[in-house]
Design an enzyme around this catalytic site. Structure first.
Site, PDB file in Angstrom:
ATOM      1  N   TYR A 128     -19.732   0.623 -19.338  1.00 14.52           N
ATOM      2  CA  TYR A 128     -19.336  -0.202 -18.198  1.00 14.52           C
ATOM      3  C   TYR A 128     -20.154  -1.491 -18.141  1.00 14.52           C
ATOM      4  CZ  TYR A 128     -16.170   3.237 -16.232  1.00 14.52           C
ATOM      5  OH  TYR A 128     -15.101   4.087 -16.035  1.00 14.52           O
TER       6      TYR A 128
ATOM      7  N   GLU B 134     -15.786  10.468 -13.438  1.00 14.43           N
ATOM      8  CA  GLU B 134     -15.826  10.852 -14.856  1.00 14.43           C
ATOM      9  C   GLU B 134     -16.947  11.838 -15.141  1.00 14.43           C
ATOM     10  OE1 GLU B 134     -15.860   7.043 -16.826  1.00 14.43           O
ATOM     11  OE2 GLU B 134     -13.985   6.506 -15.803  1.00 14.43           O
TER      12      GLU B 134
ATOM     13  N   ARG C 231      -5.077   9.030 -29.580  1.00 19.34           N
ATOM     14  CA  ARG C 231      -3.855   8.992 -28.790  1.00 19.34           C
ATOM     15  C   ARG C 231      -3.786  10.245 -27.919  1.00 19.34           C
ATOM     16  NH1 ARG C 231      -4.335   4.839 -30.946  1.00 19.34           N
ATOM     17  NH2 ARG C 231      -2.794   3.597 -32.107  1.00 19.34           N
TER      18      ARG C 231
ATOM     19  N   SER D 160       1.075  14.933 -24.454  1.00 17.94           N
ATOM     20  CA  SER D 160       1.227  15.989 -23.453  1.00 17.94           C
ATOM     21  C   SER D 160       1.361  17.342 -24.127  1.00 17.94           C
ATOM     22  CB  SER D 160       2.462  15.732 -22.584  1.00 17.94           C
ATOM     23  OG  SER D 160       2.263  14.629 -21.738  1.00 17.94           O
TER      24      SER D 160
ATOM     25  N   THR E 222       8.256  16.418 -22.402  1.00 13.77           N
ATOM     26  CA  THR E 222       7.186  17.254 -22.948  1.00 13.77           C
ATOM     27  C   THR E 222       6.383  17.943 -21.846  1.00 13.77           C
ATOM     28  OG1 THR E 222       7.035  15.650 -24.752  1.00 13.77           O
ATOM     29  CG2 THR E 222       5.342  17.332 -24.637  1.00 13.77           C
TER      30      THR E 222
ATOM     31  N   GLY F 108       0.892   6.071 -22.251  1.00  9.10           N
ATOM     32  CA  GLY F 108       0.310   4.767 -22.543  1.00  9.10           C
ATOM     33  C   GLY F 108      -0.284   4.153 -21.287  1.00  9.10           C
ATOM     34  N   PRO F 109      -0.648   2.870 -21.338  1.00 12.67           N
ATOM     35  CA  PRO F 109      -1.236   2.197 -20.172  1.00 12.67           C
ATOM     36  C   PRO F 109      -0.299   2.252 -18.970  1.00 12.67           C
ATOM     37  CG  PRO F 109      -1.524   0.864 -22.139  1.00 12.67           C
ATOM     38  CD  PRO F 109      -0.593   1.995 -22.520  1.00 12.67           C
TER      39      PRO F 109
END
Length: 392
Positions: A98, A140, A208, A211, A274, A386-387
């Site tokens: 960060y 996190e 990547r 699911s 999925t 994805g984003p």
């Protein structure tokens, strides 16, 4: 939350920063990857960097967080933060990174806005950044402590052996994997995903998320759609076979089937089914008696992955129905519907909780239809592959 002085400055400068964010984010990533090329090689998705979607997502998250602080100074947009935190933990982002992001993001802001970034403006936006960063760090840390990886991002990855692979369609392959150390598979909630780390021909270790479509006999099952130009999906389709090893992170994801006996609607399009398959599998395995409505849209029967699973799992549930829409159906399939998904033809009962997954235009359209049918916004959950460009 945000101090009164900083809130005033951020509110006044938000239109300027927002208008320039499209120039700031590419400058930020260019600076950061020049200083730390290993981040692009082994952490960030090179495909999403190339097509700009990651930059859009970052811009959207910063603008959304700042806007939320101004509009609701005593509240934190935890739903947005949780989604980001799950993604960060799933790829192994560490707390010290960060500071790297802060250094290059604020340098990019100064590069683009120049003298408009006065010390007062810089201090206010610095406060926004660290409010968001520290909130993410706390979430996190908790997710890592709760996950099978423990608290250290360095311990995230675990080798798995491929014990089977199945061709669902021409461009969708399912992999069944088991821990290579012979230990138990980690627990997961239906709807969650795993991160897969793949070493490519140039030595890059790209990550990547896929699911989970279910699990059985001490194994996990995930499915990969081969995307045009997708370097990881193409590599997995061509080179990952039974007996090979692959690194996986523990299952994560903030969108998962909730406990309860109220009606459930699962809406998907394309490979978005999925996580819905995993949800249906769980409901069938636990003998659920709740009303389940599956709605799926696809191009045609041959492109519909898990078509047989949908029929079999629906048949196992005592109060389940499936509604399939094909844009261009092949042959005569009287049980199916032609065209795009249209929920006006589906009975959506009161008290329904809905889960959506598929292309963003599909999910936006279905969400509008669900709202029109009386489903509260809080009861509509979505997963993005994805984003998350919904924010952008």
């Amino acid at each position: 939350m945000l101090s009164a002085k900083s809130a005033e400055v951020v509110e006044a400068t938000l239109p300027v920063v927002g208008a320039a964010i499209g120039d700031i984010t590419p400058r930020f990533y260019d600076r950061m990857f020049t200083a730390h090329p290993e981040l692009l090689r082994d952490l960030f998705n090179r495909g999403n960097q190339a097509n700009g979607t990651q930059r859009q997502a970052l811009a959207g998250s910063i603008a959304t967080f700042a806007t939320a602080l101004i509009a609701h100074p005593d509240q934190r947009p935890d739903a947005m933060l949780a989604r980001i935190a799950h993604k960060h933990v799933s790829v192994g982002i560490s707390n010290d990174q960060y500071r790297i992001v802060h250094e290059h993001l604020f340098a990019a802001i100064v590069d683009v806005l120049g003298e408009a970034v006065t010390p007062e403006v810089a201090a206010a936006w610095d406060e926004v950044y660290w409010l968001m960063a520290n909130a993410l760090i706390a979430i996190e840390d908790r997710l890592r402590a709760e996950s099978a990886a423990g608290g250290d991002p360095a311990d995230l990855w675990r080798p798995y052996t491929v014990i089977a692979r199945y061709q669902e369609t021409d461009n969708v392959t399912t992999f069944l994997v088991r821990p290579a150390d012979g230990g138990p598979v980690p627990a997961f909630r239906p709807g969650q995903y795993v991160s897969v780390r793949t070493e490519l021909a140039d030595g890059a270790r790209q990550i990547r998320q896929y699911s989970l479509s279910g699990g059985a006999d001490g194994a996990l099952r995930f499915s990969v759609k081969r995307e045009d130009g997708g370097e990881v999906s193409t590599h997995l389709h061509r080179h990952l076979h039974t007996g090979d090893r692959i690194d996986l992170a523990p299952p994560l994801g903030d969108v998962a089937l909730a406990d309860g006996d109220g009606p459930v609607l699962l809406a998907s399009a394309g490979i978005g089914n999925t996580p819905m398959t995993a949800m249906l599998d769980h409901l069938a395995a636990t003998g659920s008696t709740c009303q389940v409505i599956s709605v799926h849209g696809d191009r045609d029967q041959l492109s519909h992955a898990f078509r047989a699973d949908l029929a079999q799992l629906t048949a196992k549930l005592p109060n389940a129905t499936a509604h399939v829409f094909y844009e261009r159906p092949l042959g005569e399939w009287p049980a199916e519907r032609t065209g795009l998904v249209d929920l006006s033809t589906v009975d959506v009962p009161a008290g329904t909780t809905a889960y959506l997954c598929g292309p963003l235009p599909f999910m936006r359209a279905v969400r509008e239809q669900l709202l029109a049918a009386g489903v509260p916004a809080a009861d509509i959950h979505y997963e993005v592959f994805g984003p998350d460009l919904w924010l952008a």
